[in-house]
Design a protein around this motif. Structure first.
Motif, short mmCIF file in Angstrom:
data_model
loop_
_atom_site.label_atom_id
_atom_site.label_comp_id
_atom_site.label_asym_id
_atom_site.label_seq_id
_atom_site.Cartn_x
_atom_site.Cartn_y
_atom_site.Cartn_z
N GLY A 170 71.09 73.84 55.60
CA GLY A 170 71.48 72.44 55.81
C GLY A 170 72.71 72.32 56.69
O GLY A 170 72.78 71.47 57.59
N LEU A 171 73.68 73.20 56.44
CA LEU A 171 74.91 73.19 57.25
C LEU A 171 74.57 73.49 58.72
O LEU A 171 75.09 72.84 59.64
N GLY A 208 69.98 74.39 65.90
CA GLY A 208 69.55 73.78 64.65
C GLY A 208 68.33 74.45 64.04
O GLY A 208 67.68 73.88 63.16
N THR A 209 68.02 75.66 64.49
CA THR A 209 66.82 76.33 63.99
C THR A 209 67.15 77.28 62.84
O THR A 209 68.26 77.81 62.75
N ILE A 210 66.16 77.48 61.99
CA ILE A 210 66.23 78.49 60.94
C ILE A 210 65.12 79.47 61.28
O ILE A 210 63.93 79.13 61.14
N LEU A 211 65.47 80.64 61.75
CA LEU A 211 64.48 81.56 62.32
C LEU A 211 64.11 82.66 61.34
O LEU A 211 64.90 83.59 61.11
N PRO A 212 62.91 82.59 60.76
CA PRO A 212 62.52 83.65 59.84
C PRO A 212 62.24 84.95 60.60
O PRO A 212 61.68 84.92 61.69
N ILE A 213 62.65 86.05 60.04
CA ILE A 213 62.28 87.38 60.56
C ILE A 213 62.02 88.19 59.30
O ILE A 213 62.85 88.93 58.80
#
Ligand code: NAD
Length: 263
Positions: A167-168, A251-256
């Motif tokens: 969120g941050l 603003g991305t949340i990048l899954p790896i």
């Protein structure tokens, strides 16, 4: 050849071991000055600085700020600004874990996890952003987790903190987007680190199972690739996010995570 990150200065919190150390090495290899941080014995810290220095063309320093302490985080950012003008690249990586059912979860472990895994990100970002705005360029990379996107039982504080980091990340990305600053989070699954190896060994012991059985139940069940994520893969993604090609990623949340959160 001019290195991509020549003249940039990176702070990597929690970089005396594991993922943070791999990221610090990669940014140093890319030409950045790197300020390491984290806990460890004098020998461990010396070894971390040496391993990052081996491929560095910039400077490599160490700052012992305790990420539970907002004042120490302020001192860290101020000392880097006095040495290098501003923190160009901030990698918030320091983190701890505690696994326990909610009704047995020690409040002091909750406080420590929220302080290190979440509040330290808030303090470091709020203090580093003004310098990035002055220079008109900045990269914030928050090392979150697959647990920023999905939950697992017995990890209340960790999952809450990592969802908070997500969120941050999105909120600050919106606020600073017009200043040439990007803010992204990397969300790793199970990574091949001493910490995870230790967790697998401990779980095998406490459940009276073999390490292979625990690996199958925990890692293979979560990650369809059937293997741990490599530290170097996280480091390469962090390096990519620092480059010009990633200027529009924010603003991305990048899954790896070997496919964990695709399920
Ligand atoms: P690690 O234990 O090897 O590294 C953690 C780092 O944080 C160390 O350098 C440690 O000294 C530092 N640290 C801990 N408490 C600190 C404090 N109070 N002040 C300053 N530094 C402190 O663990 P890791 O696996 O490399 O984890 C790094 C990050 O990646 C964490 O945020 C973790 O949540 C995240 N992560 C790890 C995995 C994994 O599978 N290993 C998966 C997803 C996310």
């Amino acid at each position: 050849m001019v290195q991509a990150l020549a003249d940039k200065t990176a702070v990597v919190t929690g970089s005396t071991s594991g993922i943070g150390l791999a990221i610090a090495r990669r940014l140093a290899l890319g030409g950045a000055n790197v300020v390491l941080n984290g806990l460890g014995t004098d020998d461990e810290i010396r070894a971390a600085v040496k391993s990052v220095s081996e491929n560095a063309s910039g400077e490599v320093k160490f700052n012992d700020a305790d990420m539970r302490d907002p004042k120490a985080i302020g001192d860290l950012i101020r000392s880097v600004e006095s040495d290098y003008e501003c923190v160009d690249i901030l990698v918030n990586n320091a983190g701890i874990q505690h696994v326990s059912p909610i009704d047995e979860f020690p409040p002091e472990r909750w406080d420590a996890i929220i302080a290190i895994n979440l509040s330290s990100v808030f303090h470091a970002v709020r203090l580093a952003v003004p310098g990035m705005k002055r220079s008109g360029w900045g990269r914030v990379i928050n090392i979150a987790s697959a647990h920023a996107l999905v939950a697992s039982p017995y990890k209340t504080a960790y999952v809450a903190a990592k969802h908070g980091v997500a969120g941050l990340t999105k909120t600050v990305a919106l606020e600073v987007a017009s200043h040439g600053i990007t803010v992204n989070a990397i969300a790793p699954g199970y990574v091949d680190t001493p910490l995870v190896e230790q967790q697998l060994d401990d779980a095998a012991k406490s459940h009276g199972k073999s390490r292979d059985e625990i690996f199958e139940e925990v890692v293979l069940a979560a990650q369809p690739t059937g293997r741990l994520v490599e530290q170097q893969d996280i480091a390469e993604l962090a390096f990519y996010l620092c480059g010009d090609a990633a200027a529009s990623m924010t603003g991305t949340i990048l899954p790896i995570d070997g496919g964990w959160t695709a399920k």
